[in-house]
Design an enzyme around this catalytic site. Structure first.
Site, PDB file in Angstrom:
ATOM      1  CG  HIS A  72      -0.612   0.036   2.471  1.00 24.04           C
ATOM      2  ND1 HIS A  72      -0.025   1.080   3.428  1.00 24.04           N
ATOM      3  CD2 HIS A  72      -0.271  -0.948   3.352  1.00 24.04           C
ATOM      4  CE1 HIS A  72       0.598   0.644   4.505  1.00 24.04           C
ATOM      5  NE2 HIS A  72       0.227  -0.712   4.520  1.00 24.04           N
ATOM      6  CG  ASP A  74      -2.772   4.148   2.677  1.00 23.27           C
ATOM      7  OD1 ASP A  74      -2.302   2.926   2.366  1.00 23.27           O
ATOM      8  OD2 ASP A  74      -3.754   4.032   3.452  1.00 23.27           O
ATOM      9  CD  GLU A 128      -3.422  -1.767   5.397  1.00 22.91           C
ATOM     10  OE1 GLU A 128      -3.457  -2.802   5.899  1.00 22.91           O
ATOM     11  OE2 GLU A 128      -2.809  -0.798   5.995  1.00 22.91           O
TER      12      GLU A 128
HETATM   13 ZN   LIG Z   1       0.901  -1.371   6.312  1.00 22.73          ZN
END
Ligand SMILES: [Zn+2]
Length: 355
Positions: A72, A74, A128
C-alpha cells in the site's frame, strides 16, 4: 502540477527515502500514485493500469504461474516525522517501515527484472490504513478481478524480512445484560444490570486461550472486553449494561464457527455481532507457497493481526507477508526500517524471480 520524479535506477534504500518524502496520508495518494505510474510506464515489459490511486504493473510472458507482489502507498497521519533521514543502518521517517521500504523493493523488481521466471502482477494500492470501504485492493477486486488473479500473493507489509503466513480473524460482539431501574435509595426494588456484567467479565477472565498449531505455526487466540458502557444517573440502578468483546481467532475457525464459539461462551445472554473478518490459513502446503518459503530461507512465523493476506485467501489465492521493517514500529512516530532488511528482501525476491 508536474509529476514528482522517482528514480527506479537508484538502489532500493535511496528509493525508499524518495517515497517517504512524497507525503501520502490515506486519501492523499494522488502525488505518489502519479509518480509511481509515471516511473513504471517507462518500462515496455510492463503493462500498467491505473484505478483511482492504485497502480498495477504486469508482465505477460505466458509463464505457467503468476504471482502478485503488493504494497500500500498510504501512511497514517504525519507526526513530525518527515522528511526521511538516514542514520547508521536505519532509514527513519513516516512510512519507512509501513510500508515504503516494501514499496521500493516492489518498484525495483518491477523495473529491473524484465523476464521473471513466473509472471508478476505488481500492485501499489491506496487506502489500506483507513476504513475498509476505501481499500484499494478491495476496490480492485471489484472493478478488475482479473488483475487480482494469481497462484500466490506476497504482501510486503513489515515482517522483519521473514515470511509471516496466514492471519487471525477478528470479530466483535456486544454482550448485553438487562435489569430493572429503581432509585438507588431503594435498590432492592430493582435489578442492577452493571452488577449483572460481573458474570460476563468472569467468563472473559476465565477464558483459556486456544493455541492451535496449523502447518507447523502456533497461533494464539484472544477473547477480550474492549469497552463497557452502562448507567443512567448517579442515583438510578441501571437497567442495561453492554460489554463489547473482541475475539481474535485462529484461521482454522471460519467466521461462523468463531461466532458460534462466542455465543456458546455467553450462552443465555443477549449477544449481537457487530463486526467480523475472516482469518487466512497459512496455506504452506500449497506448491507455490512452499517453493517461495524455501527460496527465501525457510523461516516462517504466524501472523496474529489481520492483513490484506486474508483478502487474497478469500479469493482462493494463498498469500504471505514478507517485507522489511519491524511491525511493532508501524504507526509509531519513531518508525524506521533497517537498511539491511530492504536489501535482504530485494535480494531474496530477485533470486526467487530469476533463478
Ligand atoms: Zn501497512
Amino acid at each position: 502540477m508536474t509529476t514528482t520524479h522517482l528514480d527506479l535506477t537508484a538502489d532500493a534504500v535511496t528509493l525508499t527515502g524518495q517515497l517517504v518524502d512524497i507525503e501520502s496520508v490515506s486519501l492523499g495518494e494522488q502525488e505518489i500514485a502519479d509518480a509511481v505510474e509515471h516511473a513504471l510506464s517507462a518500462y515496455p515489459h510492463l503493462a500498467v493500469t491505473r484505478r483511482g490511486h492504485t497502480v498495477v504493473a504486469r508482465t505477460d510472458l505466458g509463464r505457467g504461474e503468476r504471482v502478485v507482489i503488493a504494497g500500500h502507498l498510504d501512511t497514517v497521519p504525519v507526526n513530525d516525522n518527515l522528511p526521511a533521514r538516514r542514520e547508521g543502518g536505519l532509514l527513519h521517517g513516516l512510512g519507512s517501515c509501513d510500508m515504503k521500504g516494501g514499496d521500493a523493493v516492489i518498484l525495483r523488481l518491477a523495473a529491473t527484472v524484465p523476464e521473471p521466471n513466473r509472471d508478476v502482477t505488481y500492485i501499489l494500492y491506496e487506502a489500506e490504513e483507513i476504513e475498509e470501504r476505501y481499500n484499494g485492493l478491495r476496490l480492485l477486486a471489484e472493478s478488475d478481478p482479473d488483475l487480482m488473479a494469481a497462484d500466490f500473493a506476497i504482501l510486503m507489509e513489515p515482517s522483519n524480512a521473514l515470511v509471516e503466513a496466514g492471519c487471525q480473524g477478528t470479530l466483535r460482539v456486544e454482550v448485553r445484560t438487562t435489569g430493572e431501574r429503581a432509585h438507588s435509595a431503594r435498590s432492592w426494588r430493582g435489578v442492577n444490570a452493571i452488577h449483572g456484567a460481573a458474570e460476563v467479565l468472569r467468563c472473559l477472565t476465565e477464558y483459556d486461550a486456544r493455541r492451535p498449531v496449523i502447518d507447523g505455526l502456533e497461533y494464539h487466540e484472544g477473547l477480550n472486553a474492549v469497552s463497557i458502557r452502562g448507567g443512567v444517573a448517579g442515583n438510578v440502578l441501571p437497567d442495561e449494561c453492554v460489554v463489547e468483546v473482541n475475539f481474535r481467532f485462529a484461521p482454522d475457525r471460519s467466521e461462523a464457527e468463531a461466532e458460534a464459539f462466542v455465543r456458546e461462551v455467553f450462552d443465555g445472554y443477549d449477544v449481537r455481532l457487530t463486526d467480523s473478518a475472516p482469518g487466512a490459513l497459512p496455506g504452506l502446503d500449497l506448491p507455490a507457497a512452499k517453493a517461495f518459503v524455501e527460496a527465501v530461507g525457510g523461516e516462517v512465523n504466524p501472523k496474529f493481526g489481520w492483513t490484506d493476506v486474508a483478502r487474497f485467501s478469500a479469493l482462493g489465492v494463498p498469500a504471505v507477508n514478507f517485507g522489511p521493517g519491524d511491525p511493532m514500529l508501524a504507526h509509531k512516530q519513531e518508525e524506521h526500517v533497517p537498511i539491511e532488511h530492504i536489501e535482504r528482501c530485494e535480494a531474496r525476491l530477485r533470486s526467487w524471480l530469476t533463478s
